[in-house]
Design an enzyme around this catalytic site. Structure first.
Site, PDB file in Angstrom:
ATOM      1  CB  SER A  58      -0.939  -0.049   1.208  1.00 46.94           C
ATOM      2  OG  SER A  58      -1.895   0.974   1.161  1.00 46.94           O
ATOM      3  CG  ASP A  85      -7.153  -2.592  -3.831  1.00 46.03           C
ATOM      4  OD1 ASP A  85      -7.871  -1.592  -3.598  1.00 46.03           O
ATOM      5  OD2 ASP A  85      -5.939  -2.628  -3.566  1.00 46.03           O
ATOM      6  CG  HIS A  98      -5.722  -1.711  -0.300  1.00 45.37           C
ATOM      7  ND1 HIS A  98      -4.848  -1.497  -1.343  1.00 45.37           N
ATOM      8  CD2 HIS A  98      -5.205  -1.030   0.762  1.00 45.37           C
ATOM      9  CE1 HIS A  98      -3.861  -0.712  -0.940  1.00 45.37           C
ATOM     10  NE2 HIS A  98      -4.041  -0.420   0.333  1.00 45.37           N
TER      11      HIS A  98
END
Length: 448
Positions: free
Chosen positions: A201, A364, A397
């Protein structure tokens, strides 16, 4: 008489038994090989809010309420992650918001803590301070990785980021310097082998900018492969809504002014914004009969009442994301696809004060597909850039280290990048063939 003619059925049974025993012992032998310093070291770089922060309050701290000053002069305490039960108390939430916020000094052109708040990141170089990474750490330890020896964590103060050349960024510069030293040390501890870097991320954006800032010779010497997990190198649309509506970081019933302060004050907040290069002229936010795209973010910042964000956005953020040059080290990009992801926020008559309607697209769940695919679009075909892209359907995610098949993909990529380690597959993937000659016949013994 030839030896082959002396083999009896009893001998054959014994050979089969030996084969079965060898297969049974194989995982142990492989595990032992993983401990024999044959692994490429692995460095984990967490995403936003995925590691611990600690703070202490000095005499210079001016609390918003007397309650918030109770810890002045009493040493270090955990600032993040928060105690959600304690945060049910509105006094605690007020204190957390004040102590967690960051201040932009326009004169110094840099960010810093509120006066009297000192922060630190515990467990640097270890995985102990990471949040949500335990399943991956356990998987790697099972094949021989050891924390602080061949497995490392690079936590950071996620409220901050870095700035382009010519602009100060004290916290980010300290982190990048420490990160370079850690990578060099990890390699040194493992017989000079280069490091497999695994960011997730927001950690992907930091790791990418870190690599671009290192000489190419250094990158090729110390980095074996970078495995980007859910990288958003082009920002994401939800980042605009966070600036407009603020964020609560899990705090219940947080007042709007506190949400706004948490959502806007941190240096890293502007890094979430969609970049013109990746998003182009796609409609991202609609409010008050105006459509905002990545090309008119400045107008958006003024419209939401955040004019103080314009200068750092224009001078400290945009220049870093005008292009996405390939890092010229081997890269794997693992992304989730097929999850409904906010694509456009449409605000009603109340403007940015009210709650928006959301138009969804692919991604996502947090990061839009156009940003997830930016690595592939920009780097595939670049001469000398090794690139592998894995799409994992239905993986959110935040679920790469909790969903079984997604975790397995990440682990597999790490182990594939560490090819010098003679790691073995699971027992159910092992097939051993033995050929035994009896007289003129060759018998194949297959052990599964």
């Amino acid at each position: 008489m030839p030896l082959s003619q002396n083999i009896t059925h009893m001998d054959l049974s014994r050979l089969v038994a030996v084969a079965v025993l060898l297969v049974a012992l194989r995982p142990l032998l492989c595990h032992s090989a993983g401990n024999a310093k044959s692994l490429h070291p692995v460095l984990l770089v967490p995403g936003y809010a995925a590691n611990q922060l600690e703070a202490q309050l000095t005499s210079a701290y001016e609390p918003p309420t007397p309650f918030c000053g109770a810890r002045k002069g009493k040493g270090w305490f955990r600032l993040w992650p928060i105690n959600h039960t304690a945060m049910d108390d509105p006094h605690q939430a007020t204190c957390f918001t004040d102590q967690m916020s960051v201040v932009y000094d326009a004169v110094a052109d840099d960010y810093g803590n509120a006066a009297g708040v000192v922060t630190r990141v515990p467990f640097f170089a270890s995985t102990r301070g990471l949040i949500g990474w335990d399943p991956l750490v356990r998987q790697l330890e099972a094949v021989g990785y050891r924390d602080g020896e061949s497995l490392f964590g690079a936590p950071y103060d996620f409220r901050y980021s870095v700035a382009p050349r010519g602009h100060p960024s004290a916290e980010g510069a300290r982190y990048f310097a420490a990160l370079a030293r850690l990578i060099e040390r990890a390699s040194s501890l493992n017989e000079g082998r280069p490091v497999v870097v695994v960011p997730h991320s927001f950690g992907c954006a930091l790791a990418y900018q870190f690599l671009l800032g290192r000489p190419l010779a250094w990158r090729r010497r110390y980095v074996k492969r970078v495995i980007f997990v859910a990288a958003a190198l082009g920002g994401f649309v939800e980042g605009m809504d966070i600036l407009a509506a603020g964020m609560d970081l899990g705090l219940p019933n947080l007042a709007r002014p506190s949400r706004i302060r948490l959502g806007r004050s941190q240096q890293s907040a502007l890094w979430r914004l969609p970049t013109p290069m990746v998003f182009g002229d796609r409609p991202l936010v609609v409010a008050n009969n105006r459509t905002y795209t990545a090309y008119n973010i400045v107008d958006f910042l003024n419209a939401i009442g955040f004019p103080e964000g314009v200068r750092p956005y224009v001078t400290r953020v945009l220049p870093m994301w005008e292009a996405l040059p390939a890092p010229m080290v081997p890269v794997t990009s693992i992304i989730g696809v097929g999850v409904s992801t906010p694509e456009t926020f449409v605000y009603g008559e109340d403007g940015f004060v009210g709650g928006p309607e959301v138009v969804y697209g692919d991604g996502d769940g947090d990061i839009n597909m156009v940003s997830l695919e930016a690595i592939e679009k920009e780097w595939s075909g670049v001469e000398g850039q090794v690139l592998k892209v894995l799409r994992l359907p239905g993986v959110h995610h935040s679920d790469f280290f909790t969903v079984g098949f997604a975790l397995k993909k990440v682990v597999d990529e790490i182990l594939n990048a560490s090819r010098t380690a003679k790691l073995c597959p699971k027992i159910d993937e092992v097939q051993t063939d033995m050929q035994v000659t009896v007289g003129e016949k060759r018998l194949r013994v297959q052990v599964l």
